[in-house]
Design a protein around this motif. Structure first.
Motif, PDB file in Angstrom:
ATOM      1  N   TRP A 100      -0.770  10.678   7.769  1.00  0.00           N
ATOM      2  CA  TRP A 100      -0.172  11.464   7.673  1.00  0.00           C
ATOM      3  C   TRP A 100       1.237  11.699   6.740  1.00  0.00           C
ATOM      4  N   TYR A 101       1.834   9.984   6.762  1.00  0.00           N
ATOM      5  CA  TYR A 101       2.619   9.732   5.608  1.00  0.00           C
ATOM      6  C   TYR A 101       2.046   9.581   4.244  1.00  0.00           C
ATOM      7  N   VAL A 102       1.021   9.037   4.237  1.00  0.00           N
ATOM      8  CA  VAL A 102       0.815   8.021   2.548  1.00  0.00           C
ATOM      9  C   VAL A 102      -0.097   9.630   1.761  1.00  0.00           C
ATOM     10  N   GLY A 103      -0.220  10.840   2.948  1.00  0.00           N
ATOM     11  CA  GLY A 103      -1.389  11.504   2.185  1.00  0.00           C
ATOM     12  C   GLY A 103       0.244  12.610   1.791  1.00  0.00           C
ATOM     13  N   ARG A 104       1.245  12.710   2.350  1.00  0.00           N
ATOM     14  CA  ARG A 104       2.898  12.995   1.791  1.00  0.00           C
ATOM     15  C   ARG A 104       3.225  12.955  -0.314  1.00  0.00           C
ATOM     16  N   GLY A 105       2.466  11.571  -0.399  1.00  0.00           N
ATOM     17  CA  GLY A 105       2.430  12.297  -1.635  1.00  0.00           C
ATOM     18  C   GLY A 105       2.819  10.559  -2.122  1.00  0.00           C
ATOM     19  N   ARG A 106       2.509   9.996  -3.880  1.00  0.00           N
ATOM     20  CA  ARG A 106       3.613   8.858  -3.674  1.00  0.00           C
ATOM     21  C   ARG A 106       5.122   8.896  -3.979  1.00  0.00           C
ATOM     22  N   GLY A 107       5.319  10.066  -4.819  1.00  0.00           N
ATOM     23  CA  GLY A 107       6.221  10.330  -5.227  1.00  0.00           C
ATOM     24  C   GLY A 107       7.438  10.644  -3.752  1.00  0.00           C
ATOM     25  N   SER A 108       7.069  11.523  -2.745  1.00  0.00           N
ATOM     26  CA  SER A 108       7.275  11.797  -2.285  1.00  0.00           C
ATOM     27  C   SER A 108       8.871  10.221  -1.414  1.00  0.00           C
ATOM     28  N   PRO A 131       4.980  -8.973 -17.768  1.00  0.00           N
ATOM     29  CA  PRO A 131       4.744  -7.499 -17.085  1.00  0.00           C
ATOM     30  C   PRO A 131       3.920  -6.773 -16.240  1.00  0.00           C
ATOM     31  N   THR A 132       3.813  -6.890 -15.464  1.00  0.00           N
ATOM     32  CA  THR A 132       2.966  -6.557 -14.450  1.00  0.00           C
ATOM     33  C   THR A 132       2.888  -4.337 -13.976  1.00  0.00           C
ATOM     34  N   THR A 133       0.934  -4.452 -13.900  1.00  0.00           N
ATOM     35  CA  THR A 133       1.639  -2.958 -13.929  1.00  0.00           C
ATOM     36  C   THR A 133       0.306  -2.593 -12.170  1.00  0.00           C
ATOM     37  N   ALA A 134       0.666  -1.400 -11.632  1.00  0.00           N
ATOM     38  CA  ALA A 134       0.589  -1.439 -10.410  1.00  0.00           C
ATOM     39  C   ALA A 134      -0.851  -1.520  -9.837  1.00  0.00           C
ATOM     40  N   VAL A 135      -1.309  -1.820  -8.748  1.00  0.00           N
ATOM     41  CA  VAL A 135      -2.941  -1.489  -8.865  1.00  0.00           C
ATOM     42  C   VAL A 135      -3.209   0.074  -7.936  1.00  0.00           C
ATOM     43  N   ASP A 136      -3.644   0.090  -8.499  1.00  0.00           N
ATOM     44  CA  ASP A 136      -4.483   2.513  -7.686  1.00  0.00           C
ATOM     45  C   ASP A 136      -5.426   1.526  -6.766  1.00  0.00           C
ATOM     46  N   VAL A 137      -4.743   1.819  -5.489  1.00  0.00           N
ATOM     47  CA  VAL A 137      -5.340   1.149  -4.186  1.00  0.00           C
ATOM     48  C   VAL A 137      -5.936   2.565  -2.751  1.00  0.00           C
ATOM     49  N   PRO A 138      -6.640   2.647  -2.831  1.00  0.00           N
ATOM     50  CA  PRO A 138      -7.295   4.118  -2.102  1.00  0.00           C
ATOM     51  C   PRO A 138      -6.035   3.330  -0.611  1.00  0.00           C
ATOM     52  N   VAL A 139      -5.448   3.843  -0.115  1.00  0.00           N
ATOM     53  CA  VAL A 139      -4.436   3.216   0.610  1.00  0.00           C
ATOM     54  C   VAL A 139      -5.096   4.038   1.811  1.00  0.00           C
ATOM     55  N   ARG A 140      -5.830   5.972   1.791  1.00  0.00           N
ATOM     56  CA  ARG A 140      -6.075   6.246   2.495  1.00  0.00           C
ATOM     57  C   ARG A 140      -7.143   5.601   3.154  1.00  0.00           C
ATOM     58  N   GLY A 141      -8.086   5.646   2.087  1.00  0.00           N
ATOM     59  CA  GLY A 141      -9.383   4.795   3.036  1.00  0.00           C
ATOM     60  C   GLY A 141      -9.008   3.654   3.618  1.00  0.00           C
ATOM     61  N   LEU A 142      -7.976   3.035   3.408  1.00  0.00           N
ATOM     62  CA  LEU A 142      -7.277   1.862   4.014  1.00  0.00           C
ATOM     63  C   LEU A 142      -7.295   1.958   5.097  1.00  0.00           C
ATOM     64  N   VAL A 143      -6.600   2.892   5.511  1.00  0.00           N
ATOM     65  CA  VAL A 143      -5.875   3.666   6.656  1.00  0.00           C
ATOM     66  C   VAL A 143      -6.841   4.358   7.947  1.00  0.00           C
TER      67      VAL A 143
END
Length: 106
Positions: A94-102, A38-50
């Motif tokens: 804008w899209y990433v800033g909405r949050g993961r669950g949105s 089983p794998t776990t999601a890697v926490d990536v600073p997506v907004r920083g990459l954008v």
């Protein structure tokens, strides 16, 4: 080769399929399917990459506008590519800033 000798008609040994039931490749594939850890999601600073990607497009826009050879003649579309990259980066911010669950609710 003389005409009296028989001509070779195929492989010298028995024909064995490379892939199929009972072959080593099939046995190896059967053992690995469904047995991954089983794998776990890697926490990536997506907004920083954008932000970095959008910044690179902005730098490319400045460069294409400052250097005349990069926006004249057949390359007149290059600045518009940079503008499109910046616009898509703004949308991604804008899209990433909405949050993961949105995204699941969309």
């Amino acid at each position: 080769m003389t005409t009296d000798e028989p001509r070779p008609t195929g492989p010298t040994g028995p024909a064995t399929p490379a892939v199929g039931p009972g072959t080593p490749a099939a046995d190896r594939i059967g053992r690995t399917i469904g047995e991954a850890a089983p794998t776990t999601a890697v926490d990536v600073p997506v907004r920083g990459l954008v932000a970095v990607g959008t910044g690179i497009w902005a730098l490319a826009l400045v460069l294409t506008l400052v250097v005349p050879a990069l926006h004249e003649g057949d390359r007149s579309w290059w600045p518009w590519s940079c503008v499109t990259g910046i616009a898509l980066g703004g949308f991604a911010w804008w899209y990433v800033g909405r949050g993961r669950g949105s995204a699941a609710d969309a």
